[in-house]
Design an enzyme around this catalytic site. Sequence first.
Site, PDB file in Angstrom:
ATOM      1  N   GLU A  80       0.850  -1.188   0.000  1.00 14.49           N
ATOM      2  CA  GLU A  80       0.000   0.000   0.000  1.00 14.49           C
ATOM      3  C   GLU A  80       0.893   1.248   0.000  1.00 14.49           C
ATOM      4  OE1 GLU A  80      -2.020   0.816   3.691  1.00 14.49           O
ATOM      5  OE2 GLU A  80      -3.689   1.797   2.683  1.00 14.49           O
ATOM      6  N   LYS A 179     -10.352   0.666  -1.037  1.00 15.16           N
ATOM      7  CA  LYS A 179     -10.235   0.425   0.417  1.00 15.16           C
ATOM      8  C   LYS A 179     -11.460   0.948   1.158  1.00 15.16           C
ATOM      9  CE  LYS A 179      -6.962   1.315   4.225  1.00 15.16           C
ATOM     10  NZ  LYS A 179      -5.754   2.106   4.574  1.00 15.16           N
ATOM     11  N   CYS A 212      -4.624  -3.174   4.219  1.00 12.25           N
ATOM     12  CA  CYS A 212      -4.190  -2.653   5.526  1.00 12.25           C
ATOM     13  C   CYS A 212      -5.260  -2.732   6.619  1.00 12.25           C
ATOM     14  CB  CYS A 212      -3.656  -1.229   5.353  1.00 12.25           C
ATOM     15  SG  CYS A 212      -2.524  -0.749   6.678  1.00 12.25           S
TER      16      CYS A 212
END
Length: 497
Positions: A80, A179, A212
Amino acid sequence: MLPSQALLLAVVFALAALQALASDTFMAAVYEHAVILPHPTQEPVSPSDALALMDKNMDVLEGAIKEAAQQGAHIIVTPEDGIYGWRFTRESIYPYLEDIPDPVVNWIPCTDPSRFGPAPVQERLSCMARNNSIYVVANIGDKKPCDSSDPSCPRDGRYQYNTDVVFDAQGKLVARYHKYNLFLGENQFNYPKEPEAVTFETPFGKFGIFTCFDILFYEPAVVLVSKMQVDTVLFPTAWMNVLPFLTAIEFHSAWAMGMRVNVLAANTHNTSMEMTGSGIYAPAGARTYSYNMKTEDGHLLIAELDAHPRLSPASPPAVSWNSYALSVERFSQNDHEFTGIIFEDLFTFTALTEPGGNLTVCQKDLCCHLSYKMAEKRDDEVYVLGAFDGLHVIEGQYYLQICTLLKCPSTNLSTCGQPVEMAQTKFEMFSLSGTFGTSYVFPEVLYSGVQLAPGEFKVLRDGRLKSKHGTSKPLITATLFGRLYEKDQPHPLRISL
Ligand SMILES: *[C@@H]1O[C@H](CO)[C@@H](O)[C@H](O)[C@H]1NC(C)=O
Ligand SMILES: *[C@@H]1O[C@H](CO)[C@@H](O)[C@H](O)[C@H]1NC(C)=O
Ligand SMILES: *[C@@H]1O[C@H](CO)[C@@H](O)[C@H](O)[C@H]1NC(C)=O
Ligand SMILES: *[C@@H]1O[C@H](CO)[C@@H](O)[C@H](O)[C@H]1NC(C)=O
């Protein structure tokens, strides 16, 4: 090239493809990348300056991708923020963004770069995949114009998304994921309106992808595994380590074991931000990993994985996390319980005062049982058994049930719960269990020096986390990290609904 050479090459490729089809394993790669950051500025740079910075990072990634392909990897994950870093406002990241189409358009940017307007980053990533015949996973920024016909359109007339992309070995865009669980301060990006459960099929299993902070929440991470039944999760991350439970290698490997899925975790590398720790994790343990707080180098990891871990005899069984703990009486009544703070959460502790024994500590609905035997009871080290049942509220809100065997930084019990990296006590045996009210529990074992312990522990069907033959290195922690997703606060976007 002579026609015969071309033919030979085609035959070789066809054979390789067949082999991959027939194979029940594959080679995975992850690259921990020390991102070259842009100069911090509130002012947007020119598109060509933005591309120049991204090309510098892609030069490094290209080296890793070529190396991985040469070593036989079928897929490589990069981190990321791995192409432009993280120090941005909504305006200053704009020149780094590209319009990324839905993969249904069936697009190979390498061979048709301008089909959807300028897309130099997607073109280069696609060519890296195609030229090296390897799946390439990267994290970039997507921009989507919108207008007043959409009531939630931001005032600047566009959505900006933190986005993972996957190009297959022909360079075709096969996955795009926005995300869903943005971390605090990621104000340069918008939330997608709905969580996206993005999957794709390959000759070596079904893949899912998320980013993440997503790994701590139900959507889309758990949905991909429980409902969509993916075999392998692709996990670009920019993870800041937090001991004792949320260090990258520790938590990501535990998630793979708890969810019984492969995880390819690629972290960014920046020691002053506590960012390091990448790995290739199978359900039974890490196949390879790296953790490096000493230098600022990137690092390539390659390992073999089962294409369908659920079908593999080596994979751990499904676990009923509270069976054992509910079936036994309290091991001990403690007059010596005390409290301590871990990452702002108030734990109930009891100290391991004997070289071996059986202890129980409870908090709210959770009772944690520990049986243990130390190789040697040292005077200069203290371990505690701890329980926590409650809503964690710092750097994100999420409901936890945790049972932990944990080393304290000193013999002063008031320090118990504070981060500790080194230990000297080995255990001949530990067995930890808890009366969890969830089927989502992630088993963590961390050794001195922030090292994993693959193959040295297991989880029994009845929910006991046990050492196999004692610990080969001193123990920092053995922890059952449980998540009660149904007690979470609603997603930030849904609070206003
Ligand atoms: C891919 O290969 C072509 C032709 O050999 C070359 O022109 C191009 O620079 C390569 N691109 C990448 C990203 O490797
Ligand atoms: C690590 O990140 C910090 C904060 O963004 C930055 O100031 C520093 O230069 C980075 N370190 C390296 C080696 O790039
Ligand atoms: C702990 O419990 C086990 C099994 O219940 C028992 O065999 C053992 O003697 C106990 N250990 C201590 C030190 O009480
Ligand atoms: C024990 O640790 C606490 C918390 O770090 C500290 O405030 C206290 O002074 C320490 N006590 C002794 C006796 O060192």
